[in-house]
Scaffold this motif. Structure first.
Motif, short mmCIF file in Angstrom:
data_model
loop_
_atom_site.label_atom_id
_atom_site.label_comp_id
_atom_site.label_asym_id
_atom_site.label_seq_id
_atom_site.Cartn_x
_atom_site.Cartn_y
_atom_site.Cartn_z
N GLY A 1 -4.12 -3.61 4.21
CA GLY A 1 -5.26 -3.53 3.65
C GLY A 1 -6.08 -4.59 3.24
O GLY A 1 -7.17 -4.69 2.96
N SER A 2 -5.44 -5.81 3.10
CA SER A 2 -5.98 -7.01 3.08
C SER A 2 -6.54 -7.73 4.28
O SER A 2 -7.54 -8.69 4.21
CB SER A 2 -5.24 -7.88 2.44
N GLU B 1 -10.26 -2.76 6.14
CA GLU B 1 -10.59 -1.80 5.26
C GLU B 1 -10.33 -0.24 6.11
O GLU B 1 -10.18 0.80 5.37
CB GLU B 1 -12.24 -1.52 4.57
N TRP C 1 -7.25 0.59 6.84
CA TRP C 1 -5.77 0.89 6.69
C TRP C 1 -5.38 2.26 7.05
O TRP C 1 -4.39 2.76 7.35
CB TRP C 1 -5.13 0.07 5.91
N PHE D 1 4.10 -11.68 -7.71
CA PHE D 1 3.45 -10.53 -6.98
C PHE D 1 4.38 -9.63 -6.30
O PHE D 1 4.40 -8.43 -6.21
CB PHE D 1 2.48 -10.95 -6.07
N TYR D 2 5.42 -10.24 -5.67
CA TYR D 2 6.30 -9.67 -4.94
C TYR D 2 7.14 -8.78 -5.75
O TYR D 2 7.64 -7.62 -5.40
CB TYR D 2 7.16 -10.50 -3.91
N ARG E 1 -0.43 -0.52 2.94
CA ARG E 1 -1.66 -0.59 2.04
C ARG E 1 -1.83 -1.98 1.65
O ARG E 1 -3.04 -2.25 1.53
CB ARG E 1 -1.14 0.26 0.68
N THR E 2 -0.87 -2.75 1.12
CA THR E 2 -1.12 -4.20 0.54
C THR E 2 -1.32 -5.04 1.65
O THR E 2 -2.40 -5.69 1.44
CB THR E 2 0.22 -4.50 -0.24
N PHE E 3 -0.65 -5.09 2.64
CA PHE E 3 -0.94 -6.14 3.57
C PHE E 3 -1.70 -5.82 4.79
O PHE E 3 -2.57 -6.76 4.88
CB PHE E 3 0.72 -6.49 4.01
N ILE F 1 5.26 -5.83 -6.45
CA ILE F 1 5.30 -4.75 -5.25
C ILE F 1 6.45 -4.16 -5.23
O ILE F 1 6.52 -2.73 -4.99
CB ILE F 1 4.88 -5.73 -3.95
#
Lengths: 296, 231, 408, 321
Positions: free
Chosen positions: D274-275, D278, D280, D31-32, D270-272, D35
């Motif tokens: 955002g999880s 909502e 963000w 995943f990284y 956005r990724t971290f 990213i």
């Protein structure tokens, strides 16, 4: 394909274009006013328009959709927006007027992101809709086609706003000061006027118009999140082709936008949306600083 | 009335004024003489708060006004007439004056009518747009506009710059009228002859520093002054 | 001096390696619950669907977890795609690669559904269920082993409407709608089946406006002038309310029959209240008030108690999806993707409206389609569907042969 | 000359970072790796914009349009023609640069905000084209499942490909900015009138700047296709263009690597974030406002600013003496 390219069709199309132009005018004149006096390209203008529509809905619903509620909504929703903008101006904007336009643009974009999320937090994601009072429901026959009454109402409100703005900017002291501040804010300060508050009022007035536009448009569309994205780009383009900061320019630009699109529907329905953009390209190619005199 | 004590002013990062000091007594016309770029305009702007000095002090009627915003200074009685006139071009002559009007309660003060009396050429132009006026007319308007704020002290920046000799005469006469009316004036000029008849006291500025000072009659005879002013 | 820099650089290098490896080493696998990742839209106009679906899903998961699945529970994480494909892809990959979810569900945005289906499901071999992406291509042309649809699709809507409307005296049809993939797909499938069933129909004109177009009156004027026997509006979401409003203001429904897929959806009709146009024909795969089965009434009652509003079709789809998934895992006997897929093919589960099957050949859930006409109801203070006809799923779905042909 | 460059500290730093990045797939989770690849693509896009905005002072408001043109060109050539995928990948940037030339030719006649507005207008026309031309572009659904050459399929090969291409592009950008052309670009930014007066053809320089920047935007677009195998009209929408601006602002306008850092922050947010929530974008908005108030030159701009201030102070005290 058989099209209805009749005179009556064209006329009704023009009328519709005009009434659409009125909404665009109300919103973009506010944007233009802010651009002219404060030199702020306010991307958050569209969000205020959206908030105006949501606020109008809340007020109308509080009165259970009665006619009085509708009129109250048209009156109060812009005021709600005005209060929000006043807070934003005093808290944030007033410290930034000296910054570059690009910074201001990004700043207002940040504001748009925030206002968008706050709107969602406040009102949620449901579609909403306002019912116009009985007086404005249904349609009247115009040249053999049915023309909605509400659009006629818009056709009346638009010029009223225009006249009001004209009176304000030419007949009142505030208007004159605002016009002077548009050209030379430092000098306005040097003759003893607190420019900061002039700016605050100018900003609030511009935002009030955004709220009014949102309230007025709400019975004709469904009120949703994301309304801000499409209106703001149109408003910016209108202001640009009209001449930055020129309120009459906003009027001309709105008419061009409204009419090119509705006539475009007759000519090439699939690509009707292209016409206003093409008009912008043509106008800016021929007249790079807009049709009317810009204050920039 | 006005006392400037050792101010240093910067434009961005460039240092313009070095330790400028001057005094203006009530009812006087004081002139600040110097060549183009000597720092006259900056001095006036520093006093008006448009370019606040970073060091030093400005006192008005004994009150410290460092860092006070221009509009407050204007309300405290400073009228500012910039060298480049800065007329509100989109507004008519009348509107230019109207927005500046700041009547002083309980006293007569300046009104549009009185200003037109003092500057008759402006009267017929009441409804003409400021931007359409000639340079001389704009200068008149700039002074008229400053008067509308009912100042006690008028900062006049190069009123005669670029004017025809006949206009210069008119200006001289008008400013004398103002002095008679009790107005205090700080006049920034490079036209020595013009200031000579008007001023009570003068300062010579060069390269952002005050070089010498004294009654104007004495200054004229000073060799250094003549050199600096390029006479 | 130079040596110092070299030293610094190598130090940085080592530190960088160390930090990255320390931070990023995959977390050890914990005792296994079934983990489901939801990528859906929770902001912007489509959020109304995303939220409704999430509610339905939550409710189902709570019910399922009371018994448990394979001795464990189902857990889920949500990600907001903001209705944007790139963000959605980003989120889906994060769920798969970082959160190690067992499968992905969601997506109102059918463009995103296609992207996830291809870039995540197919490449990573992760089952992906779309419960809102209605493009028939998802399980049709672009279908594969790892993608499933638990919503009705445009092909089903078109075929259902054509089945009913072909029996009526209709010759000239005008098509109008939102100029986006969903609108075009609705038009394409309805036209295709209409021509199949009634070769003499004529499509006399098409009008497409941009999505979110506020003023539709001009388009209506020109359509009305052409005097078609039927207008097929291809629209949905926020634009649907606009279309219905304009139908009402112009009174076009009193002169020309109108068909719109999902026009009888309560979520669309409710905001309009008594201002909704009557006599508009529409299709739907779920209505909370029909059929009046006890299972459906129970579902609606429980849903309403939880969320203060009746369930929309997204809630029903998501609810069904949860049960399909749970049952498939039970049948598979362990948490294994391939076994799961084998188990779910052809699986039937009980839902509020009866048995729903996951068709093996294309991974499309088989729903009956309801065809009705709008009428103002005093009881609801809004328009609802009347004269409802039920078309069996098997009748309105493209056949397995058609799917195979399309996939070639 | 070359030897000197090799020994400069900034080169050593860059080489060290590059080496770490080369090793990432061996030590980090997939995943990284993904990213990081996203960050490179966005970073390249932001840096190409910064070439114009930070260094050239142009109001390039619709940079996303060229990114989209690059991606769509690659996607269309690969899916609609029988040409080899590599040709599609190479054609993307060229098409983007050509579009940049055409759009730029219209825009350079205008100043500042008008420039930006005309560009939004022209860019929106391209966006509409992508959205409307169903038979070609598949409308709002976009094109998905674009097949890549075998060499690039799989996330790790794609990562290396992106890393290499982005590194080469950055090196090129660096050389361009160091060249006389880069100096002229900055001079035009600081004082267009003066440049005109000394005989520099301002418009031609700006136009060339636009072509170069849009070329790199096209490269970023193609890399997006390599990474995701998808193209869709949102890539050409004006909101994305403002987001690229934000990346530049976040990292720092006047620094070379600033926009890359900005892209990293944006993707991380956005990724971290955002999880977890909502909302963000709300957080992004707040971060931006704080940044504009307190760090208008962006995060990497901090050093630059203090350095500048110190230098100027030194100078001004010299004058006083």
């Amino acid at each position: 394909m058989e099209t209805s390219f009749t005179l009556a069709g064209l006329a009704s199309q023009l009328l519709v274009g005009l009434s659409r132009a009125m909404i665009l005018f109300i919103v973009s004149s506010g944007l233009s006013f802010i651009l002219g006096v404060l030199r702020v390209p306010n991307v958050a203008h569209g969000s205020l328009y959206m908030i105006g529509a949501f606020a109008a809905h809340t007020i109308a619903v509080a009165f259970e959709g009665s006619a009085a509620g509708f009129w109250l909504a048209m009156l109060c929703a812009p005021l709600v927006v005005a209060v929000i903008s006043l807070v934003a101006e005093r808290l944030l904007f007033c410290h930034l007027y000296e910054r570059e336009h690009l910074m201001l643009l990004l700043f207002t974009f940040a504001l748009m992101l925030i206002l968008g999320d706050l709107t969602k937090m406040t009102w949620g994601a449901d579609y909403r809709s306002i019912v116009a009072p009985p007086l404005l429901q249904g349609s009247v026959p115009v040249l053999g086609t049915a023309f909605p009454r509400y659009n006629l109402f818009l056709l009346m409100v638009g010029p009223l706003v225009a006249i009001g703005l004209w009176l304000l900017s030419t007949k009142t002291k505030f208007g004159k000061i605002a016009r002077a501040a548009a050209v030379d804010r430092e000098m306005v300060g040097a003759i003893g006027i607190n420019v900061s508050w002039v700016f605050a009022f100018a900003f609030v007035l511009g935002c009030l118009l955004a709220g009014l536009g949102g309230a007025l448009v709400s019975p004709t569309i469904s009120i949703t999140l994301g309304m801000d994205h499409s209106i703001i780009i149109e408003a910016f383009l209108i202001v640009t082709i009209g001449g930055l900061g020129n309120i009459w320019g906003a009027m001309v630009g709105s008419l061009i936008f409204g009419i090119t699109q509705s006539v475009g529907v007759l000519v090439l329905p699939q690509f009707a949306i292209v016409f206003p953009y093409l008009a912008v390209v043509v106008i800016l190619t021929l007249k790079p600083t807009g049709l009317l005199k810009s204050v920039w | 009335m006005l006392e400037v004590q050792g101010i240093h002013t910067y434009y961005g990062l460039s240092h313009i004024l070095f330790n400028v000091s001057l005094k203006v007594q009530r009812g006087q016309v004081v002139c600040l003489l110097g060549r183009n770029g000597a720092g006259k305009t900056t001095t006036l702007k520093s006093i008006m708060g448009l370019v606040p000095p970073q060091r030093g002090r400005v006192r008005l009627n004994g009150e410290d006004v460092n860092g006070v915003e221009p509009y407050r200074l204007a309300r405290k009685g400073i009228g500012y007439v910039p060298d480049d006139r800065r007329i509100f071009a989109d507004l008519t002559v009348g509107e230019n004056l109207e927005i500046a009007a700041r009547p002083v309660p309980g006293s007569e003060g300046w009104t549009k009518e009185r200003v037109y009396e003092l500057f008759p050429p402006l009267k017929p132009m009441d409804s003409r747009r400021g931007g359409l006026l000639s340079g001389g007319e704009q200068k008149l308007l700039a002074i008229a506009r400053a008067l509308m704020t009912n100042p006690q002290l008028l900062l006049l920046d190069e009123p005669t710059e670029g004017l025809a000799p006949i206009m210069v005469k008119i200006f001289e006469e008008r400013i004398r009228r103002l002095k008679e009316l009790g107005l205090t004036v700080l006049l920034a000029e490079q036209n020595l002859k013009f200031t000579l008849g008007l001023s009570d006291y003068g300062y010579i500025i060069d390269n952002g520093r005050i070089r010498c000072e004294g009654p104007v009659a004495e200054l004229v005879d000073n060799e250094e002054v003549r050199r600096i002013c390029g006479i | 001096m130079k040596r110092q820099h070299a030293l610094k650089a190598s130090l940085i290098l080592m530190a960088g390696c160390w930090i990255i490896s320390a931070l990023l080493l995959p977390a050890p696998a914990a005792a296994r619950n079934i983990k489901i990742g939801i990528v859906d839209t929770y902001s912007g106009p489509p959020a109304v669907f995303g939220n409704d679906a999430l509610n339905g899903f939550k409710m189902a998961v709570n019910e399922i977890n009371k018994q448990g699945v394979l001795g464990n529970k189902i857990e889920f994480v949500t990600r907001d795609d903001k209705f944007k494909v790139d963000i959605g892809l980003n989120m889906a990959k994060e769920l798969v690669l970082k959160e190690n979810v067992d499968l992905i569900v969601g997506t109102v945005n059918s463009g995103l559904a296609m992207a996830v289906s291809d870039a995540v499901a197919k490449k990573e071999k992760i089952p992906f269920f779309t419960w809102m992406g209605k493009s028939e291509n998802i399980t049709g042309k672009a279908g594969h082993r790892y993608v499933f649809s638990t919503t009705e699709n445009t092909a089903m809507a078109g075929k259902a409407a054509a089945t009913v409307l072909a029996k009526k005296p209709i010759k000239k049809i005008w098509v109008a709608g939102d100029d986006y993939e969903y609108g075009h797909a609705l038009d394409e499938s309805f036209s295709r089946y209409m021509k199949q069933l009634k070769p003499d129909v004529e499509f006399i004109g098409k009008t497409w406006w941009k999505v979110g177009e506020p003023d539709l009156v001009p388009y209506f004027t020109s359509i009305q002038a052409a005097k078609p026997d039927l207008i097929h509006f291809c629209t949905g979401g926020a634009s649907m309310a606009n279309v219905l409003k304009t139908i009402k203001t112009t009174g076009i429904n009193q002169k020309i029959p109108i068909y719109i897929h999902t026009a009888i959806d309560y979520a669309v009709l409710k905001p309009l209240g008594t201002e909704a146009p009557e006599g508009v024909m529409g299709t739907m795969d779920y209505l909370f008030y029909y059929p009046e089965l006890s299972s459906n009434q129970k579902f609606v009652k429980e849903y309403q108690a939880l969320y203060k509003a009746p369930p929309g079709f997204p809630a029903f789809h998501a609810y069904t999806t949860a049960y399909l998934i749970a049952e498939a895992f039970r049948q598979a006997g362990k948490i294994d993707r391939e076994k799961f897929i084998d188990a779910i093919e052809g699986l039937k589960v009980d839902t509020p409206v009866g048995k729903v099957e996951m068709r093996a050949c294309d991974h499309q859930a088989v729903y009956p389609i309801l065809f009705g006409t709008t009428k103002i109801s005093k009881e609801y203070g809004a328009a609802v569907a009347t004269d409802i006809m039920t078309l069996r799923g098997a009748e309105v779905m493209p056949s397995c042969e058609e799917i195979q042909a399309a996939r070639k | 000359m070359v030897k000197n460059i090799l020994r400069t500290p900034s080169f050593l730093w860059t080489a060290a970072v590059l080496l770490v990045l080369l090793l990432v797939p061996f030590i980090a989770g997939r995943f990284y790796v993904y990213i990081l690849a996203v960050i490179f693509v966005w970073g390249l896009l932001a840096m190409s914009l910064n070439l114009l905005v930070g260094h050239g002072g142009a109001y390039q408001f619709h940079h996303g349009a060229f990114y989209g043109v690059g991606a769509y060109t690659a996607g269309l050539i690969i899916t609609k023609t029988a040409l080899p995928a590599w040709i599609g990948l190479c054609a993307g940037p060229v098409a983007a640069a050509f579009t940049g030339l055409v759009v730029g030719a219209f825009c350079v006649r205008l100043n500042k905000l008008y420039f930006g507005m005309l560009q939004i207008s022209l860019g929106s026309l391209i966006w509409i084209l992508a959205l409307r031309w169903y038979s070609l572009t598949n409308g709002d659904d976009g094109i998905h499942g674009i097949p890549m050459p075998d060499l690039l399929s799989g996330s790790v090969p794609a990562y290396y490909f992106i890393l290499i291409v982005v590194s080469v592009c950055l090196a090129l950008m660096y050389l361009i900015l160091k060249s006389p052309f880069g100096a002229t670009l900055r001079a035009v930014r600081d004082n267009p009138q003066r440049c005109q007066a000394v005989g520099i053809n301002v418009r031609r320089h700006q136009l060339l700047g636009i072509v170069i920047a849009t070329f790199f935007a096209g490269v970023a677009g193609v890399l997006f296709v390599v990474l995701e195998g998808s193209v869709f009209p949102d890539m050409l929408f004006w909101v994305l263009s403002l987001e690229i601006f934000i990346m530049c602002l976040l990292g720092g306008w006047f620094t070379f690597f600033g926009p890359m850092l900005g892209a990293a922050i944006m993707v991380a947010l956005r990724t971290f974030v955002g999880s977890y929530t909502e909302y963000w974008t709300l957080i992004l908005g707040v971060v931006l406002i704080l940044l504009i108030f307190f760090l208008p030159d962006g995060i990497m701009g901090i050093n630059f600013r203090t350095w500048l201030r110190n230098r100027e102070r030194r100078r001004s005290t010299d004058v006083v003496r």
